[in-house]
Design a protein around this motif. Structure first.
Motif, PDB file in Angstrom:
ATOM      1  N   HIS A 130      19.277  -7.866  63.387  1.00  0.00           N
ATOM      2  CA  HIS A 130      20.549  -7.348  63.889  1.00  0.00           C
ATOM      3  C   HIS A 130      20.717  -7.687  65.377  1.00  0.00           C
ATOM      4  O   HIS A 130      21.785  -8.154  65.798  1.00  0.00           O
ATOM      5  N   ARG A 131      19.673  -7.455  66.160  1.00  0.00           N
ATOM      6  CA  ARG A 131      19.744  -7.734  67.594  1.00  0.00           C
ATOM      7  C   ARG A 131      19.976  -9.211  67.866  1.00  0.00           C
ATOM      8  O   ARG A 131      20.597  -9.571  68.866  1.00  0.00           O
ATOM      9  N   ALA A 132      19.491 -10.087  66.974  1.00  0.00           N
ATOM     10  CA  ALA A 132      19.657 -11.530  67.141  1.00  0.00           C
ATOM     11  C   ALA A 132      20.951 -12.043  66.545  1.00  0.00           C
ATOM     12  O   ALA A 132      21.230 -13.242  66.594  1.00  0.00           O
ATOM     13  N   GLY A 133      21.775 -11.137  65.980  1.00  0.00           N
ATOM     14  CA  GLY A 133      23.034 -11.536  65.378  1.00  0.00           C
ATOM     15  C   GLY A 133      22.870 -12.203  64.020  1.00  0.00           C
ATOM     16  O   GLY A 133      23.765 -12.919  63.565  1.00  0.00           O
ATOM     17  N   LEU A 134      21.753 -11.972  63.353  1.00  0.00           N
ATOM     18  CA  LEU A 134      21.465 -12.633  62.082  1.00  0.00           C
ATOM     19  C   LEU A 134      21.503 -11.708  60.883  1.00  0.00           C
ATOM     20  O   LEU A 134      21.244 -12.153  59.767  1.00  0.00           O
ATOM     21  N   ALA A 135      21.859 -10.451  61.084  1.00  0.00           N
ATOM     22  CA  ALA A 135      21.901  -9.498  59.970  1.00  0.00           C
ATOM     23  C   ALA A 135      23.078  -9.818  59.049  1.00  0.00           C
ATOM     24  O   ALA A 135      24.154 -10.180  59.510  1.00  0.00           O
ATOM     25  N   GLU A 136      22.849  -9.665  57.766  1.00  0.00           N
ATOM     26  CA  GLU A 136      23.881  -9.954  56.783  1.00  0.00           C
ATOM     27  C   GLU A 136      24.940  -8.846  56.693  1.00  0.00           C
ATOM     28  O   GLU A 136      26.019  -9.062  56.197  1.00  0.00           O
ATOM     29  N   ALA A 137      24.583  -7.664  57.152  1.00  0.00           N
ATOM     30  CA  ALA A 137      25.497  -6.511  57.127  1.00  0.00           C
ATOM     31  C   ALA A 137      25.124  -5.604  58.298  1.00  0.00           C
ATOM     32  O   ALA A 137      23.996  -5.634  58.784  1.00  0.00           O
ATOM     33  N   PRO A 138      26.064  -4.788  58.756  1.00  0.00           N
ATOM     34  CA  PRO A 138      25.756  -3.894  59.887  1.00  0.00           C
ATOM     35  C   PRO A 138      24.694  -2.869  59.510  1.00  0.00           C
ATOM     36  O   PRO A 138      24.600  -2.475  58.350  1.00  0.00           O
ATOM     37  N   LEU A 139      23.932  -2.470  60.483  1.00  0.00           N
ATOM     38  CA  LEU A 139      22.936  -1.411  60.276  1.00  0.00           C
ATOM     39  C   LEU A 139      23.593  -0.053  60.340  1.00  0.00           C
ATOM     40  O   LEU A 139      24.544   0.165  61.041  1.00  0.00           O
TER      41      LEU A 139
END
Length: 139
Positions: A130-139
């Motif tokens: 998430h911090r790297a902008g690579l998450a598939e969906a928001p946390l």
């Protein structure tokens, strides 16, 4: 009065985790069996508390566990006790950014009073994605 294997196992696990958080891998190692194995999130395998301490030193500036629960059950056939410790990791990422709501569960197998195996599961990888902008969906 006979020992209570479930209570003893829970105490052993919590003491092991407390020593691991110092970190005091040598102290933690007093609670593990000679054939100890640890499986970290992602399938990383370690054979000593020192291995996981070295891994954590690279992933976090510092990290601790806030215990929520420690539960256990005995397998009457094998004499093994399974212990489940869950809660939140808190600390700082290597860049100094604090965190405090990183969920974890550690699953232990004890026999004859020693930890033979532990599996470590937490949200760190998802948070880092998430911090790297690579998450598939928001946390």
């Amino acid at each position: 009065m006979p020992n209570d294997p479930i209570s003893d196992a829970k105490t052993t696990v919590e003491r092991y985790l407390e020593l691991s958080m110092v970190p005091d891998p040598e102290g933690a190692a007093r609670h593990v069996a000679p054939d100890f194995r640890m499986i970290f999130t992602g399938g990383r395998r370690f054979s000593s508390p020192a291995d996981s301490a070295a891994f954590n030193a690279r992933r976090y500036k510092w990290v601790k566990k806030r215990f929520l629960r420690t539960d256990a059950a005995i397998d009457d056939e094998t004499g093994e006790v399974r212990v489940y410790n869950t809660g939140y990791l808190y600390g700082e990422w290597p860049d100094g950014t604090p965190f405090e709501t990183n969920r974890y569960i550690d699953i232990f197998v004890l026999k004859d009073g020693l930890i033979r195996e532990t599996q470590v599961w937490n949200d760190s990888a998802e948070i880092l994605l998430h911090r790297a902008g690579l998450a598939e969906a928001p946390l």
